[in-house]
Scaffold this active site. Structure first.
Site, short mmCIF file in Angstrom:
data_model
loop_
_atom_site.label_atom_id
_atom_site.label_comp_id
_atom_site.label_asym_id
_atom_site.label_seq_id
_atom_site.Cartn_x
_atom_site.Cartn_y
_atom_site.Cartn_z
N HIS A 229 0.87 -1.20 0.00
CA HIS A 229 0.00 0.00 0.00
C HIS A 229 0.90 1.24 0.00
CE1 HIS A 229 -3.47 2.46 0.63
NE2 HIS A 229 -3.78 2.16 1.86
N HIS A 270 -2.29 -2.50 -9.50
CA HIS A 270 -3.25 -1.84 -8.61
C HIS A 270 -4.48 -2.72 -8.49
CE1 HIS A 270 -5.88 1.25 -6.92
NE2 HIS A 270 -4.75 1.85 -6.59
N ASP A 328 2.62 5.41 -6.75
CA ASP A 328 3.87 5.34 -5.97
C ASP A 328 5.12 5.25 -6.82
OD1 ASP A 328 1.83 3.50 -3.87
OD2 ASP A 328 2.84 5.34 -3.25
C1 SDX Z 1 -1.50 2.06 -3.39
O1 SDX Z 1 -6.25 0.65 -3.12
C2 SDX Z 1 -5.74 1.76 -3.42
O2 SDX Z 1 -6.42 2.63 -3.96
C3 SDX Z 1 -4.29 1.97 -3.03
C4 SDX Z 1 -3.66 3.29 -3.47
C5 SDX Z 1 -4.30 4.45 -2.75
O3 SDX Z 1 -4.23 5.58 -3.28
O4 SDX Z 1 -4.76 4.24 -1.60
O5 SDX Z 1 -3.83 3.47 -4.86
C6 SDX Z 1 -2.19 3.34 -3.14
O6 SDX Z 1 -1.41 1.26 -2.49
C7 SDX Z 1 -0.98 1.74 -4.76
C8 SDX Z 1 -0.36 0.30 -4.88
C9 SDX Z 1 1.08 0.38 -4.37
N1 SDX Z 1 1.64 -0.98 -4.25
C10 SDX Z 1 2.64 -1.40 -5.06
O7 SDX Z 1 3.09 -0.75 -6.00
C11 SDX Z 1 3.22 -2.76 -4.70
C12 SDX Z 1 3.41 -3.60 -5.98
N2 SDX Z 1 2.07 -3.91 -6.46
C13 SDX Z 1 1.55 -5.26 -6.12
O8 SDX Z 1 1.90 -5.61 -4.80
C14 SDX Z 1 0.08 -5.37 -6.50
O9 SDX Z 1 -0.06 -4.89 -7.77
C15 SDX Z 1 -0.98 -4.74 -5.65
C16 SDX Z 1 -0.84 -5.07 -4.21
C17 SDX Z 1 -0.98 -3.25 -5.79
C18 SDX Z 1 -2.31 -5.29 -6.13
O10 SDX Z 1 -2.26 -6.66 -5.80
P1 SDX Z 1 -3.31 -7.63 -6.47
O11 SDX Z 1 -4.67 -7.03 -6.44
O12 SDX Z 1 -3.13 -9.01 -5.93
O13 SDX Z 1 -2.82 -7.62 -7.97
P2 SDX Z 1 -3.62 -8.29 -9.08
O14 SDX Z 1 -4.74 -9.16 -8.58
O15 SDX Z 1 -4.00 -7.23 -10.07
O16 SDX Z 1 -2.50 -9.27 -9.69
C19 SDX Z 1 -2.78 -9.91 -10.88
C20 SDX Z 1 -1.52 -10.63 -11.26
C21 SDX Z 1 -1.04 -11.64 -10.21
O17 SDX Z 1 -0.37 -12.66 -10.94
P3 SDX Z 1 -1.22 -14.01 -11.35
O18 SDX Z 1 -1.55 -14.68 -10.04
O19 SDX Z 1 -2.43 -13.53 -12.12
O20 SDX Z 1 -0.24 -14.78 -12.22
O21 SDX Z 1 -0.43 -9.71 -11.43
C22 SDX Z 1 0.62 -10.04 -10.53
C23 SDX Z 1 -0.01 -10.87 -9.44
O22 SDX Z 1 0.98 -11.73 -8.88
N3 SDX Z 1 1.13 -8.77 -10.04
C24 SDX Z 1 2.42 -8.41 -10.13
C25 SDX Z 1 2.48 -7.11 -9.59
N4 SDX Z 1 1.24 -6.74 -9.20
C26 SDX Z 1 0.42 -7.78 -9.47
N5 SDX Z 1 3.52 -9.04 -10.59
C27 SDX Z 1 4.71 -8.37 -10.52
N6 SDX Z 1 4.83 -7.11 -10.03
C28 SDX Z 1 3.73 -6.46 -9.54
N7 SDX Z 1 3.86 -5.24 -9.05
#
Ligand code: SDX
Length: 393
Positions: A229, A270, A328
């Site tokens: 987050h 996201h 971010d």
């Molecule tokens: C914020 O909610 C909000 O609005 C938050 C926020 C706000 O203003 O409050 O916008 C602020 O928190 C932004 C997010 C910041 N976090 C990061 O940048 C950390 C890196 N991102 C990941 O941890 C991830 O993308 C999340 C946590 C943000 C979202 O996680 P999800 O919902 O589990 O991601 P998803 O379901 O869309 O993933 C789909 C696929 C998965 O792979 P498969 O199981 O389908 O094979 O994409 C992969 C995930 O493993 N994936 C990534 C990835 N993010 C998702 N793979 C590599 N790198 C990434 N960053």
């Protein structure tokens, strides 16, 4: 309708959350605060103007904004007894740890005098938090570098006041450059609210029990700290420093795709946006401007970030999963260019998001139908079984 979503009663909870504050369209990459596009607010409004909009639902007229700015400014100073609280933290305590603790301790100063059931008391609490969180944040930074806490000044605008509390000392005053104040104003607006994200949902769930808003916001700060987050902005910088060179980007991209490798491309992906985060687009542009103004145009980290973004946006794994840069990805580079250390990046996010947290708390608490949140679960534990004496286990 904008902002209306209901959990699947059969799955998560019978709770549904109606909100009129922020609207997001994840597929289109749209973000609006009370109907106003983020692109317009980010470049035309002041942060306190946006804070008023989020709190009250309308852009303020001039007298309303003057009054609001006056109230916030006059409450930026902390109770003098709070200063001792900072001394209890080890000198290298993470500023987010200090922020969680000190903001939560505000409950001890206001808990008995402000009732969550009184509308005027709720407004006073919201103003106190918006006013004092920046002072606490800057004080946390000062404590971590062994410098004396700087008092706020009532003749400075909100962002300039914060920068001065961060960088002035009793020996040298500090006048923030206009580019720094403008960049911070824009970054605070972009981070102010984002609908029902993890930390805002934490504040709402804590508040639904009738807990005081200072404790609720402390819970929100704790949730925001996570690297998935708000902690991502600090993690992005660590990632860029670890990658070090454009030649290493592809190796790290492969790590990010490897399910067995915990490495994720920080600042990408996201929960809601399956398109470019509109805030990332704006921040990317500001990054250019700030780096040019601070004569850091060839900032190697910015170059690396742009190269990484370019490669990821054309990589099947990321394209198929609709993983785009989020808010971010670039913010840490700007904070760093403004002289803000990486352990303060998430603190900056918390300062801005305090406005969104208290706006959602006010909205929820003013709803007469508000009930305690109670998410449900799918039970997947063992069926009923009988106790066995230890000799028979
Ligand atoms: C914020 O909610 C909000 O609005 C938050 C926020 C706000 O203003 O409050 O916008 C602020 O928190 C932004 C997010 C910041 N976090 C990061 O940048 C950390 C890196 N991102 C990941 O941890 C991830 O993308 C999340 C946590 C943000 C979202 O996680 P999800 O919902 O589990 O991601 P998803 O379901 O869309 O993933 C789909 C696929 C998965 O792979 P498969 O199981 O389908 O094979 O994409 C992969 C995930 O493993 N994936 C990534 C990835 N993010 C998702 N793979 C590599 N790198 C990434 N960053």
């Amino acid at each position: 309708e904008a902002g209306i979503f209901t959990y699947d009663p059969g799955f998560m909870s019978t709770a549904s959350c109606n909100s009129a504050i922020t609207y997001i369209d994840g597929e289109q990459g749209i973000l609006r605060y009370r109907g106003y596009p983020i692109e317009q607010l980010a470049t035309k409004a002041s942060f306190l103007e946006v804070a008023y909009l989020l709190l009250y639902g309308e852009l303020p007229k001039e007298p309303e904004l003057d009054d609001f700015e006056g109230v916030i400014t006059r409450h930026t100073m902390l109770n003098e007894n709070l200063k001792d609280f900072f001394q209890g933290f080890h000198h290298d305590a993470h500023p987010m740890a200090i922020l969680v603790g000190v903001v939560g301790s505000l409950s001890a100063f206001y808990h008995d005098s402000l009732s969550v059931h009184d509308e005027r008391h709720r407004e006073i609490s919201a103003h106190r938090l918006i006013a004092k969180v920046p002072t606490i944040a800057a004080a946390a930074y000062k404590h971590s570098i062994g410098e004396p806490i700087m008092y706020p000044r009532n003749d400075l605008r909100y962002c300039a006041n914060f920068l001065r509390m961060m960088f002035a000392t009793p020996c040298d005053d500090y006048e923030p450059e206009l580019i720094a104040e403008k960049a911070l104003n824009l970054l605070f607006i972009l981070h102010a609210d984002h609908e029902q994200n993890a930390s805002t949902s934490t504040v709402r769930l804590a508040g639904s029990s009738g807990a005081n808003p200072f404790a609720c916001v402390a819970a929100g700060i704790a949730s925001l700290w996570g690297p998935a987050h708000g902690g991502a902005n600090e993690a992005v910088l660590d990632m860029l420093l670890e990658i070090g060179d454009v030649k290493e980007v592809r190796r790290f991209m492969e790590k990010a795709k490897d399910k067995d490798d915990p490495f994720r491309l920080m600042g990408f992906g996201h929960r809601v946006y399956k398109n470019y985060d509109p805030r990332a687009k704006i921040i990317r542009e500001v990054c250019h401007q700030v780096l040019e103004e601070v004569a850091d145009v060839n900032n190697p980290l910015f170059e690396l970030a742009m190269e990484l973004e370019e490669i990821a946006l054309n990589d099947d794994y990321f394209v198929e999963r609709k993983l785009y840069p989020n808010v971010d990805f670039y913010s840490g580079i700007i904070y760093r260019a403004l002289g803000i250390p990486r352990n303060m990046f998430t603190v900056m996010f918390a300062v801005a998001r305090t406005v969104g947290w208290v706006s959602h708390w006010m909205e929820m608490m003013s709803d007469p139908g508000n009930r305690i949140g109670r998410p449900r679960q799918i039970y997947c534990g063992p069926d009923q079984r009988d106790y066995l004496p230890i000799s028979q286990r």
